[in-house]
Design a protein around this motif. Sequence first.
Motif, PDB file in Angstrom:
ATOM      1  N   UNK A   8     -14.119  44.922   5.152  1.00  0.00           N
ATOM      2  CA  UNK A   8     -13.491  45.013   6.472  1.00  0.00           C
ATOM      3  C   UNK A   8     -12.441  46.097   6.312  1.00  0.00           C
ATOM      4  N   UNK A   9     -12.785  47.295   6.820  1.00  0.00           N
ATOM      5  CA  UNK A   9     -11.904  48.432   6.566  1.00  0.00           C
ATOM      6  C   UNK A   9     -10.730  48.434   7.528  1.00  0.00           C
ATOM      7  N   UNK A  10      -9.656  49.068   7.084  1.00  0.00           N
ATOM      8  CA  UNK A  10      -8.479  49.156   7.945  1.00  0.00           C
ATOM      9  C   UNK A  10      -8.737  50.091   9.123  1.00  0.00           C
ATOM     10  N   UNK A  11      -9.445  51.163   8.872  1.00  0.00           N
ATOM     11  CA  UNK A  11      -9.695  52.149   9.939  1.00  0.00           C
ATOM     12  C   UNK A  11     -11.049  52.788   9.676  1.00  0.00           C
ATOM     13  N   UNK A  12     -11.688  53.175  10.767  1.00  0.00           N
ATOM     14  CA  UNK A  12     -13.011  53.757  10.584  1.00  0.00           C
ATOM     15  C   UNK A  12     -13.338  54.616  11.797  1.00  0.00           C
ATOM     16  N   UNK A  13     -13.515  55.934  11.611  1.00  0.00           N
ATOM     17  CA  UNK A  13     -13.901  56.752  12.771  1.00  0.00           C
ATOM     18  C   UNK A  13     -15.279  56.354  13.269  1.00  0.00           C
ATOM     19  N   UNK A  14     -15.472  56.388  14.580  1.00  0.00           N
ATOM     20  CA  UNK A  14     -16.779  56.053  15.156  1.00  0.00           C
ATOM     21  C   UNK A  14     -17.437  57.363  15.572  1.00  0.00           C
ATOM     22  N   UNK A 254      -7.922  43.988  23.136  1.00  0.00           N
ATOM     23  CA  UNK A 254      -8.504  42.647  23.040  1.00  0.00           C
ATOM     24  C   UNK A 254      -8.413  42.143  21.601  1.00  0.00           C
ATOM     25  N   UNK A 255      -8.672  43.025  20.636  1.00  0.00           N
ATOM     26  CA  UNK A 255      -8.597  42.624  19.221  1.00  0.00           C
ATOM     27  C   UNK A 255      -7.177  42.209  18.842  1.00  0.00           C
ATOM     28  N   UNK A 256      -6.197  42.974  19.317  1.00  0.00           N
ATOM     29  CA  UNK A 256      -4.795  42.649  18.999  1.00  0.00           C
ATOM     30  C   UNK A 256      -4.428  41.297  19.589  1.00  0.00           C
ATOM     31  N   UNK A 257      -4.891  41.074  20.808  1.00  0.00           N
ATOM     32  CA  UNK A 257      -4.558  39.822  21.474  1.00  0.00           C
ATOM     33  C   UNK A 257      -5.205  38.640  20.730  1.00  0.00           C
ATOM     34  N   UNK A 258      -6.425  38.846  20.287  1.00  0.00           N
ATOM     35  CA  UNK A 258      -7.104  37.779  19.550  1.00  0.00           C
ATOM     36  C   UNK A 258      -6.399  37.500  18.223  1.00  0.00           C
ATOM     37  N   UNK A 259      -6.027  38.570  17.507  1.00  0.00           N
ATOM     38  CA  UNK A 259      -5.309  38.373  16.240  1.00  0.00           C
ATOM     39  C   UNK A 259      -4.022  37.584  16.480  1.00  0.00           C
ATOM     40  N   UNK A 260      -3.273  37.976  17.523  1.00  0.00           N
ATOM     41  CA  UNK A 260      -1.988  37.311  17.777  1.00  0.00           C
ATOM     42  C   UNK A 260      -2.192  35.850  18.149  1.00  0.00           C
ATOM     43  N   UNK A 261      -3.225  35.566  18.954  1.00  0.00           N
ATOM     44  CA  UNK A 261      -3.489  34.175  19.346  1.00  0.00           C
ATOM     45  C   UNK A 261      -3.858  33.335  18.120  1.00  0.00           C
ATOM     46  N   UNK A 262      -4.748  33.883  17.289  1.00  0.00           N
ATOM     47  CA  UNK A 262      -5.198  33.106  16.113  1.00  0.00           C
ATOM     48  C   UNK A 262      -4.062  32.916  15.105  1.00  0.00           C
ATOM     49  N   UNK A 263      -3.248  33.971  14.921  1.00  0.00           N
ATOM     50  CA  UNK A 263      -2.114  33.836  13.991  1.00  0.00           C
ATOM     51  C   UNK A 263      -1.112  32.808  14.523  1.00  0.00           C
ATOM     52  N   UNK A 264      -0.875  32.839  15.839  1.00  0.00           N
ATOM     53  CA  UNK A 264       0.097  31.894  16.407  1.00  0.00           C
ATOM     54  C   UNK A 264      -0.392  30.467  16.183  1.00  0.00           C
ATOM     55  N   UNK A 356     -15.237  39.321  11.962  1.00  0.00           N
ATOM     56  CA  UNK A 356     -14.316  40.128  11.132  1.00  0.00           C
ATOM     57  C   UNK A 356     -12.868  39.743  11.427  1.00  0.00           C
ATOM     58  N   UNK A 357     -12.549  39.637  12.745  1.00  0.00           N
ATOM     59  CA  UNK A 357     -11.167  39.329  13.127  1.00  0.00           C
ATOM     60  C   UNK A 357     -10.758  37.958  12.586  1.00  0.00           C
ATOM     61  N   UNK A 358     -11.657  36.988  12.698  1.00  0.00           N
ATOM     62  CA  UNK A 358     -11.337  35.657  12.167  1.00  0.00           C
ATOM     63  C   UNK A 358     -11.187  35.708  10.654  1.00  0.00           C
ATOM     64  N   UNK A 359     -12.013  36.536  10.015  1.00  0.00           N
ATOM     65  CA  UNK A 359     -11.919  36.660   8.546  1.00  0.00           C
ATOM     66  C   UNK A 359     -10.574  37.277   8.149  1.00  0.00           C
ATOM     67  N   UNK A 360     -10.085  38.226   8.943  1.00  0.00           N
ATOM     68  CA  UNK A 360      -8.774  38.825   8.660  1.00  0.00           C
ATOM     69  C   UNK A 360      -7.698  37.745   8.749  1.00  0.00           C
ATOM     70  N   UNK A 361      -7.744  36.944   9.822  1.00  0.00           N
ATOM     71  CA  UNK A 361      -6.727  35.903  10.023  1.00  0.00           C
ATOM     72  C   UNK A 361      -6.787  34.886   8.873  1.00  0.00           C
ATOM     73  N   UNK A 362      -8.004  34.442   8.536  1.00  0.00           N
ATOM     74  CA  UNK A 362      -8.137  33.442   7.446  1.00  0.00           C
ATOM     75  C   UNK A 362      -7.609  34.003   6.141  1.00  0.00           C
TER      76      UNK A 362
END
Length: 370
Positions: A8-14, A254-264, A356-362
């Motif tokens: 799960x990379x930190x950044x990746x050009x598309x 949307x990704x930021x919001x999901x990360x913040x919700x799961x972390x909270x 991926x996002x859930x894996x980052x939070x876990x």
Amino acid sequence: MTGTRTGIQLARPIIGAEERSEVDRVLASGMLAQGAEVASFEAEFSEHVCGRPCVAVNSGTSALLLALMAMGIGRGDEVIIPGFTFAGTANAVVLAGATPVFADIDPTHFCIDPRAVEAAISPRTAAVIPVHLYGHPADMEQLMAIAERHGLAVLEDAAQAHLAAWRSRPVGTFGATAAFSFYPTKNMTTGEGGLVVCADSETARRVKMLRNQGMAGRYEHEVIGYNARMTDIGAAIGRVQLRRLPGWTSTRRANASRLSTEFAAARIDPVVVLPQVADGADPVWHQYTVRVRGRDEVAAELAEAGVGSAVHYPHALNQLALYRSVCQRVPVLPVAERASREVLSLPVHPSLSDADLSAVVSAVCRAVRR
Ligand SMILES: Cc1ncc(COP(=O)(O)O)c(C=O)c1O
């Protein structure tokens, strides 16, 4: 960037099929250097900054340097910049012949603190460079008011903030000039590249000369200039990326919001402090940056778990010895220095899946509970 095993990379050009076919088209045309593609890219970017004139260049650092030069800032001038930013902001000031003066940042949003700007003003201050760090806009209302009161030029460093807005107004449209970067890890790319947004056409004319050997017309050299041109190959990539940018930006939000919700929900505060959005700010989440106690151990555990992370930035600029030799005054910056010890950027880019996002939070929760 911290290395990853499962990726799960930190950044990746598309880069997709459309970018490839546009590059092929330009290559087949035989016109590779700055030409029609660059002009079209500038016109299309201008639509995102209220129609202001845009001048594409070969990097964000060139954009900052040429903007300063076009504004007439150089030897004898002081330029106030945040002490917590990528070194390119400071380097451009030094390369322009001016002196950077570091101001401390706001502890919540990591952008330059308007009160610190006011305190750093001297009779030699000519300009201020607010940096919209991590894609979060600086408080442009307060900063423009201070600049106006003291007669300072404003150059926005929007290298990380394409499409971000402050009170619904796009970043890049507040200062006399603004600089964007299109380095591959940025929210959109041209390979390498940058762009100057100008408030008026005379400044744009000067930036155009400075990027092209100081020429006003073919072999009409008016000033000493650089070769800082963008290629048509890069601009062709950029034109496609620009069309895709609004969609990617929504996904980042949307990704930021999901990360913040799961972390909270995971209740890992106060060990982890989540990024906050200022009233009036519309950030574009170039980075999702938390503060975390035991940051370096957590980063190492994330790497072990296959989750990329990075420290933006491990040194406040006042702590770097090289600037001591070019700055007359190097202040202590408690907020910037503390940030450099605590910040950790986590993956938020638009290619991440929900899993991926859930894996980052876990992975973060596991690391901080150890
Ligand atoms: C805040 C900031 N300013 C300036 C730059 C310089 O841009 P470039 O790398 O395109 O020269 C960057 C890029 O990393 C940046 O993040």
